[in-house]
Design a protein around this motif. Sequence first.
Motif, PDB file in Angstrom:
ATOM      1  N   SER A 211      -0.706  -7.302   0.944  1.00 55.30           N
ATOM      2  CA  SER A 211      -1.509  -7.913   1.834  1.00 55.30           C
ATOM      3  C   SER A 211      -2.435  -9.141   1.497  1.00 55.30           C
ATOM      4  N   PRO A 212      -3.035  -9.142   0.161  1.00 57.70           N
ATOM      5  CA  PRO A 212      -3.728 -10.148  -0.352  1.00 57.70           C
ATOM      6  C   PRO A 212      -2.855 -11.426  -0.573  1.00 57.70           C
TER       7      PRO A 212
ATOM      8  N   THR B 147      -3.405  -4.046  11.542  1.00 54.30           N
ATOM      9  CA  THR B 147      -3.864  -4.396  10.679  1.00 54.30           C
ATOM     10  C   THR B 147      -5.138  -3.205  10.613  1.00 54.30           C
ATOM     11  N   TYR B 148      -5.737  -3.093   9.352  1.00 53.67           N
ATOM     12  CA  TYR B 148      -7.120  -2.428   9.362  1.00 53.67           C
ATOM     13  C   TYR B 148      -8.040  -3.127   8.307  1.00 53.67           C
ATOM     14  N   PRO B 149      -9.327  -2.796   8.445  1.00 50.80           N
ATOM     15  CA  PRO B 149     -10.343  -3.577   7.417  1.00 50.80           C
ATOM     16  C   PRO B 149     -10.074  -2.945   6.010  1.00 50.80           C
ATOM     17  N   GLY B 150      -9.646  -4.012   5.098  1.00 49.76           N
ATOM     18  CA  GLY B 150      -9.604  -3.620   3.943  1.00 49.76           C
ATOM     19  C   GLY B 150     -10.745  -4.083   2.981  1.00 49.76           C
ATOM     20  N   ASP B 151     -10.677  -4.380   1.753  1.00 51.20           N
ATOM     21  CA  ASP B 151     -11.756  -4.649   0.799  1.00 51.20           C
ATOM     22  C   ASP B 151     -11.802  -6.217   0.780  1.00 51.20           C
ATOM     23  N   GLY B 152     -12.225  -6.774   1.834  1.00 55.78           N
ATOM     24  CA  GLY B 152     -12.615  -8.219   1.975  1.00 55.78           C
ATOM     25  C   GLY B 152     -11.529  -8.908   2.534  1.00 55.78           C
TER      26      GLY B 152
ATOM     27  N   GLN C 136      -8.939  -2.513  -8.730  1.00 56.17           N
ATOM     28  CA  GLN C 136     -10.258  -1.776  -7.999  1.00 56.17           C
ATOM     29  C   GLN C 136     -10.003  -2.271  -6.472  1.00 56.17           C
ATOM     30  N   GLN C 137      -9.551  -3.503  -6.113  1.00 55.49           N
ATOM     31  CA  GLN C 137      -9.653  -3.913  -4.722  1.00 55.49           C
ATOM     32  C   GLN C 137      -8.305  -3.161  -4.047  1.00 55.49           C
ATOM     33  N   ASN C 138      -7.247  -3.117  -4.798  1.00 50.18           N
ATOM     34  CA  ASN C 138      -6.171  -2.415  -4.275  1.00 50.18           C
ATOM     35  C   ASN C 138      -6.474  -1.035  -3.878  1.00 50.18           C
ATOM     36  N   LEU C 139      -7.054  -0.299  -4.912  1.00 50.77           N
ATOM     37  CA  LEU C 139      -7.409   1.285  -4.766  1.00 50.77           C
ATOM     38  C   LEU C 139      -8.499   1.180  -3.342  1.00 50.77           C
TER      39      LEU C 139
ATOM     40  N   ASP D 155      -8.045  -8.396   5.711  1.00 54.18           N
ATOM     41  CA  ASP D 155      -7.253  -7.463   6.735  1.00 54.18           C
ATOM     42  C   ASP D 155      -5.915  -6.758   6.150  1.00 54.18           C
ATOM     43  N   MET D 156      -5.798  -5.451   6.076  1.00 53.33           N
ATOM     44  CA  MET D 156      -4.618  -4.893   5.283  1.00 53.33           C
ATOM     45  C   MET D 156      -3.523  -4.732   6.509  1.00 53.33           C
ATOM     46  N   LYS D 157      -2.329  -5.382   6.157  1.00 57.09           N
ATOM     47  CA  LYS D 157      -1.203  -4.890   7.145  1.00 57.09           C
ATOM     48  C   LYS D 157      -0.666  -3.558   6.822  1.00 57.09           C
ATOM     49  N   ALA D 158      -0.078  -2.982   7.896  1.00 61.30           N
ATOM     50  CA  ALA D 158       0.393  -1.590   7.637  1.00 61.30           C
ATOM     51  C   ALA D 158       1.410  -1.284   8.907  1.00 61.30           C
ATOM     52  N   TYR D 159       2.220  -0.341   8.532  1.00 61.47           N
ATOM     53  CA  TYR D 159       3.199   0.020   9.641  1.00 61.47           C
ATOM     54  C   TYR D 159       2.599   1.446   9.957  1.00 61.47           C
TER      55      TYR D 159
END
Length: 285
Positions: A124-125, A66-71, A146-149, A73-77
């Motif tokens: 992730s949201p 996970t990494y910090p997203g816009d408000g 915008q959040q996605n970007l 935690d973004m999940k990622a591989y």
Amino acid sequence: MDQRIINLFDEYTHKPLTRQDFLGKLAKLTGSMTAAMAVLPLLEVNYAHATTIAEDDPDLLLEDVTYPGDGLDMKAYLAQPKSAGKRGVVLVIHENRGLNPHIRDVARRVAKAGYIALAPDALSPFGGTPANEDEARGLFAKLDKQQNLHNFLKGFIYGKTLKNSNGKTGCVGFCWGGALANQLAIHDPDLKAAVAFYGRQPETAEVPQIKAAVQLHYGGLDEGVNKGIPAYEEALKTHKIKYELYVYDGAQHAFNNDTAPTRYNEAAAKLAWERTLAFFKENLS
């Protein structure tokens, strides 16, 4: 296969067409619901064929992060070579099905080629990509644009913090992800390389903001997406942006997806991938 059937499936995967409506239209094209159900497995993806780079490949370090997203935690591989050395970071951006086994495999392919591959989960949201593809597609319409970007732009920031990063970033996206790759090129002035497979083109007024080198891949039979090629290419030329553009004759939309048997085009996919890796080598090494 009848091109009308493939076009109908593209409509189903990209527009608000319910599965019931899709099957009804497919039955009309094939002559019966029985025939439609026989054709369906040839259209839908089959993740049993998703693995080309093994999940236990001894040369790769693979993990869900996970990494910090816009408000949030973004999940990622995250996939990266085990061997030492500084490497470029490549965001691998999925189609409108979310972070699935096929895109995880594409991330491993990028890592196997010598890069740090980060494949964020745009959903992730909503807790991440659901197993049901119809449910996943429906969630994309609910994303805040915008959040996605910002969530993906912050993926580059995270990638640069990794100890083996050389500080150079690139991206490769497919379909929905191809359109986003174009947007990342517009909104990240530090991006070095953006590769878009059959992605919608940005507004031409935004093109002057691009600082990255851009590589574009399109299927010759992908009439809907291809309508935007001339204006985009003209804008790239006008503003002297470094780009490469390839159209693969006879190839469908999603021609690179080897889990989609009817639309996958092995020759086009192989050539496009070779060009992609050469492009990354030129711009991210």
